[in-house]
Design an enzyme around this catalytic site. Structure first.
Site, short mmCIF file in Angstrom:
data_model
loop_
_atom_site.label_atom_id
_atom_site.label_comp_id
_atom_site.label_asym_id
_atom_site.label_seq_id
_atom_site.Cartn_x
_atom_site.Cartn_y
_atom_site.Cartn_z
CB SER A 192 -0.96 -0.02 1.19
OG SER A 192 -1.82 -1.12 1.08
CE LYS A 248 -5.59 -2.08 0.71
NZ LYS A 248 -5.89 -0.74 0.16
CD GLN A 306 -9.93 -0.02 0.31
OE1 GLN A 306 -8.85 0.39 0.71
NE2 GLN A 306 -10.03 -0.79 -0.76
#
Length: 465
Positions: free
Chosen positions: A294, A319, A323
C-alpha cells in the site's frame, strides 16, 4: 477530493483491526436512499414471524449487511457493527496491544501481509503470505476479518496459537504468539561506512502521523555527515497514512510527475502531486520486499518512476485500491472500495506488486521460524519439528547431514555443539531452554546487518556510485 478519500493502507491485528487512513474521514449515508427494499423486508418479516426461535432484529440486520458487503468479494470492503467500529477507533492510538501483524483476505483465505518490525508476530516467526487456518485449534473458515480479530485479540502476556499454511507445503505449522503492547515507533536511522563511502539508512516501519516529521529529522541529522548516498527501508512496512507518504516523498521527488493517480469507477482520474523539491544529488536506494504494501508501494513506485531511484529487494505485496468510510448513523460503518490508485506511469499494481530494479533474495534462514515443541526432541524421532530444527541449525552454520525430519546422530552432534557454544548442558536433546536459546540466536542472526543481503547490496551500490 484528496482529503475526502480514506486510503485503507494498513490492517494490523492488535487491539483490533487497525486501518491507517488519511485521518479517518467519514461520509454519512443519506437518509433517503432510493433502493428496492421489498425483498429484504419480506425476508426479514418472515424470519421474525416464522423462525423457530425469537430473533434479535439488530443482529439480523447486521448479518444482512455483512453478507451484502461480503458478496462483493473484496477483502478491503467490510461492514463494521458498533463494537467493531469502536475497536477500529481504539486501534488508531499511538500504541496498541496484540501480535502486530497485518492481514488481508483473498479468495476466502486470511493472509499475512507483513508482521510489524520487532513485533510478537515477527519474533514468533510469522511471514508475509502465511495463510492463517486455525486460531487456538478452531477453524476460521467463513469468518470476517473482524471475527478473526476478536479471536486473536487478548490481554498482554497471553498466548494465541495460530495454525499456518506456508508456501506449497501441505503440512500445517503451529505458531504460538505471546501478545504484547506494540508502540508505533515508525522511524529509525543510522550510518553505514564502506570504502570511505557514507551510506545513510532510514527505516520506515509504518506510515503514521508523525512519520514525515521523523524522516525529515533523521535526514537532516544524516546529511550533516556529507552522505555518499541514502537507503530508505520499507521492507515489511504494511502501509499507513497517505499524508505521511506525501510528506516523505517531498524530501526526494520533484513535481514533474504526479506521485500517484486515483481512478474512479467512471475512469476519471485525479493526479496527486508532491510539493516541488530538488532531486537528491546523491544516489537513493529503496529496499522493498513481499511485506511492503500500500503506502510503501506508493512510495517505491513514485521514487522509481518520478526520479529513477533504485529499488532493491524482492517483489512487493500488491495493494492498489482506495477505500472510503461510510457512517451508517447508529455507530456502525462500512468501508467500501471506491477507486484504484495508479503509479506515476499510470500502472495498476494490484495483486501484481512492484518489481525491484535489482532483485536480491535474503538467505534462506531469514524465512525460517523458531522451532516450537511441547516435548523434548531427541535422537531417533522423526517429524516436521525435527525438520525445522535441522533447517535452522543448517542456516546458522552447523554441520547437518539431513533435513528430512529424522533426528540423526549428526543432528545430535550439531545440537551439542550449539549447546556448548551457548553454555547450556550438552545433552544433544532439545528441551525448552535450548529452544529458547535457538529462538534468540535466530533473532540476533537476522538483526545482524552483515547477514542482510539486501541491505549489504544497497550499501555496496552506494559505495560504487
Amino acid at each position: 477530493m484528496k482529503k475526502a478519500l480514506m486510503i485503507l493502507l494498513c490492517m494490523v491485528l492488535g487491539a483490533g483491526v487497525y486501518y491507517s487512513a488519511d485521518r479517518f474521514i467519514v461520509k454519512r449515508v443519506p437518509e433517503e436512499v432510493s433502493v428496492e427494499r421489498s425483498k429484504i423486508e419480506k425476508a426479514q418479516q418472515m424470519i421474525q414471524e416464522s423462525y423457530v426461535e425469537n430473533v434479535d432484529e439488530k443482529k439480523l440486520l447486521d448479518g444482512a449487511l455483512k453478507g451484502m458487503v461480503a458478496a462483493l468479494g473484496d477483502p478491503y470492503s467490510v461492514y463494521m457493527d458498533e463494537q467493531a467500529t469502536k475497536q477500529f477507533h481504539d486501534s488508531l492510538d499511538s500504541s496498541f496491544s496484540g501480535i502486530g501483524a497485518e492481514i488481508t483476505q483473498q479468495d476466502g483465505e486470511f493472509i499475512i501481509v507483513a508482521p510489524l518490525k520487532e513485533s510478537p508476530a515477527e519474533t514468533a516467526g510469522l511471514k508475509p503470505n502465511d495463510v492463517i487456518t486455525h486460531v487456538d485449534n478452531e477453524e476460521i473458515a467463513g469468518l470476517t476479518i473482524y471475527d478473526l480479530t476478536s479471536k486473536i485479540r487478548g490481554p498482554k502476556g497471553s498466548r494465541v496459537q495460530l495454525g499456518i499454511k506456508r508456501g506449497e507445503s501441505e503440512k500445517s505449522l503451529t505458531i504460538n504468539v505471546v501478545r504484547d503492547d506494540i508502540p508505533v515507533e515508525t522511524v529509525a536511522h543510522q550510518l553505514y561506512e564502506r570504502d570511505g563511502a557514507k551510506a545513510g539508512y532510514i527505516e520506515i516501519k509504518t506510515f503514521g502521523e508523525g512519520t514525515g516529521k521523523d524522516v525529515k529529522t533523521a535526514l537532516d541529522e544524516l546529511e550533516k555527515e556529507e552522505l555518499s548516498g541514502l537507503i530508505l527501508d520499507v521492507r515489511g512496512n504494511p502501509g499507513g497514512l497517505l499524508s505521511s507518504v506525501e510528506e516523505v516523498l517531498g524530501n526526494f521527488i520533484t513535481d514533474k510527475k504526479p506521485f500517484m493517480y486515483v481512478e474512479e469507477r467512471s475512469g476519471k482520474r485525479e493526479a496527486l502531486t508532491s510539493a516541488a523539491k530538488d532531486k537528491k544529488e546523491y544516489p537513493v536506494v529503496v529496499l522493498i520486499d513481499e511485506g511492503s504494501a500500500s503506502a510503501s508501494e506508493i512510495l517505491a513506485a513514485a521514487m522509481y518512476e518520478v526520479e529513477g531511484y533504485t529499488l532493491i529487494g524482492t517483489k512487493s505485496f500488491g495493494k492498489g485500491t482506495v477505500q472510503q468510510s461510510l457512517e451508517l448513523g447508529d455507530g456502525s460503518q462500512m468501508k467500501l472500495t471506491v477507486s484504484k490508485w495508479l503509479t506515476p506511469d499510470k500502472r495498476w499494481i494490484h495483486r501484481k506488486g512492484i518489481q525491484p530494479t535489482l532483485e536480491v533474495v535474503q538467505p534462506e534462514v531469514f524465512e525460517l521460524s523458531p522451532v516450537q515443541s511441547s516435548i523434548v526432541l531427541k535422537k531417533g524421532m522423526n517429524d516436521e519439528r525435527v525438520a525445522s530444527l535441522q533447517r535452522l541449525l543448517d542456516g546458522l552454520g552447523y554441520k547437518i547431514d539431513r533435513t528430512d525430519g529424522y533426528f540423526s546422530a549428526q543432528t545430535e552432534k550439531a545440537i551439542q555443539e550449539f549447546q556448548k557454544k551457548s553454555r547450556l548442558k550438552e545433552t544433544g536433546e532439545v528441551n525448552t531452554s535450548t529452544l529458547k536459546k535457538l529462538e534468540s540466536t535466530l533473532e540476533l542472526y537476522k538483526k545482524n546487518p552483515n547477514h542482510d543481503h539486501q541491505l549489504q547490496s544497497a550499501i555496496e551500490f552506494i559505495a560504487r556510485h
